[in-house]
Design a protein around this motif. Structure first.
Motif, PDB file in Angstrom:
ATOM      1  N   ASP A  59      48.460  86.007  75.105  1.00  0.00           N
ATOM      2  CA  ASP A  59      48.779  85.724  76.503  1.00  0.00           C
ATOM      3  C   ASP A  59      48.927  86.976  77.354  1.00  0.00           C
ATOM      4  N   GLN A  63      40.036  87.485  68.942  1.00  0.00           N
ATOM      5  CA  GLN A  63      40.879  86.382  69.379  1.00  0.00           C
ATOM      6  C   GLN A  63      41.762  85.861  68.247  1.00  0.00           C
ATOM      7  N   ALA A 113      44.311  94.169  79.726  1.00  0.00           N
ATOM      8  CA  ALA A 113      43.029  93.682  79.233  1.00  0.00           C
ATOM      9  C   ALA A 113      42.684  94.394  77.934  1.00  0.00           C
ATOM     10  N   LYS A 150      43.918  89.453  79.768  1.00  0.00           N
ATOM     11  CA  LYS A 150      42.824  88.772  80.422  1.00  0.00           C
ATOM     12  C   LYS A 150      42.150  89.768  81.360  1.00  0.00           C
ATOM     13  N   PRO A 151      40.888  90.090  81.119  1.00  0.00           N
ATOM     14  CA  PRO A 151      39.981  89.534  80.119  1.00  0.00           C
ATOM     15  C   PRO A 151      40.067  90.235  78.776  1.00  0.00           C
TER      16      PRO A 151
END
Length: 233
Positions: free
Chosen positions: A133, A123, A112, A136-137
């Motif tokens: 990829d 992003q 993360a 997350k998060p």
């Protein structure tokens, strides 16, 4: 530090996974020039990095020969953020980061991001570098009402991962990151080549470090010694 697999690994971004200072410096100077001011040196802008974009721009504005009113300050910040949303061309990964991320993912570690950089440029940079990829998060400096060193952003990551703080590792490069990890009750690994303001020894003395490392191969080796490898059934 005692952790068990799979151990979530949470990363700061600027100065930890990426060297973004060249893009930040270039965007600051383009914004200054648009307002009729001369540029600042790379070293000066780099020293302002770490507490998020509003703090960065507050420091930049503080160098100007005349004071700006509140409306002008807000306009300057918005123009900087608009330009920085897509400023990716000068940003690069530190050595061996991509291989380390792949190794950690392959061994079952959830990954993360917890950064003070706003989410949109975060992003954009992750996508540009081809590493979106892995994470997350992703929690940015504008995801909550508070930023690091307040522990709330890191706790938000832990909550999303349903992770006990004692079974996580936060990886960062600065006093801000170390203070955040300490406040959240998370073990901390310090990357020695980021944007810290004091020595690694001083940071370790003040906040504690499970690891101080110079290369990401050292980070993966350290984690491998703390968690059993993932084996095929």
């Amino acid at each position: 530090m005692t952790i068990s697999a799979p151990c979530p690994i949470i990363f700061d971004l600027d100065g930890t996974l990426i060297d973004s200072a060249p893009d930040i410096h270039a965007t600051v100077n383009r914004t200054l020039q648009a307002y009729g001011y001369g540029g600042l040196s790379f070293a000066q802008v780099r020293s302002f990095i770490g507490h998020g974009a509003p703090h960065l721009i507050e420091r930049v504005i503080g160098t100007l020969p005349n004071a700006l009113d509140a409306d002008m300050k807000a306009s300057f910040l918005n123009d900087f953020l608009r330009a920085y949303d897509q400023a990716v061309d000068l940003t690069h990964l530190y050595p061996n980061v991509r291989g380390a991320l792949q190794h950690l993912m392959d061994n079952g570690h959830p990954l993360a991001i917890c950064t003070n950089k706003p989410v949109q440029p975060t992003q954009s940079i992750l996508a540009h570098l081809g590493i979106s990829d892995f994470f997350k998060p992703v929690i940015g400096g504008d995801s909550l009402t508070t930023k690091k060193p307040d522990p709330a952003p890191l706790r938000a990551v832990l909550a999303t991962l349903s992770c006990d703080p004692a079974n996580a590792l936060y990886v960062g490069d600065s006093e801000v990151d170390a203070q955040t990890a300490q406040a959240a009750g998370v073990s901390f690994a310090l990357y020695a080549h980021g944007y810290r303001k004091s020595s690694c020894a001083e940071i370790a003395s003040r906040f504690g470090c499970a690891l101080i490392f110079d290369d990401f191969t050292e980070l993966t080796a350290f984690i491998d010694t703390k968690t059993p490898p993932i084996t095929a059934p």
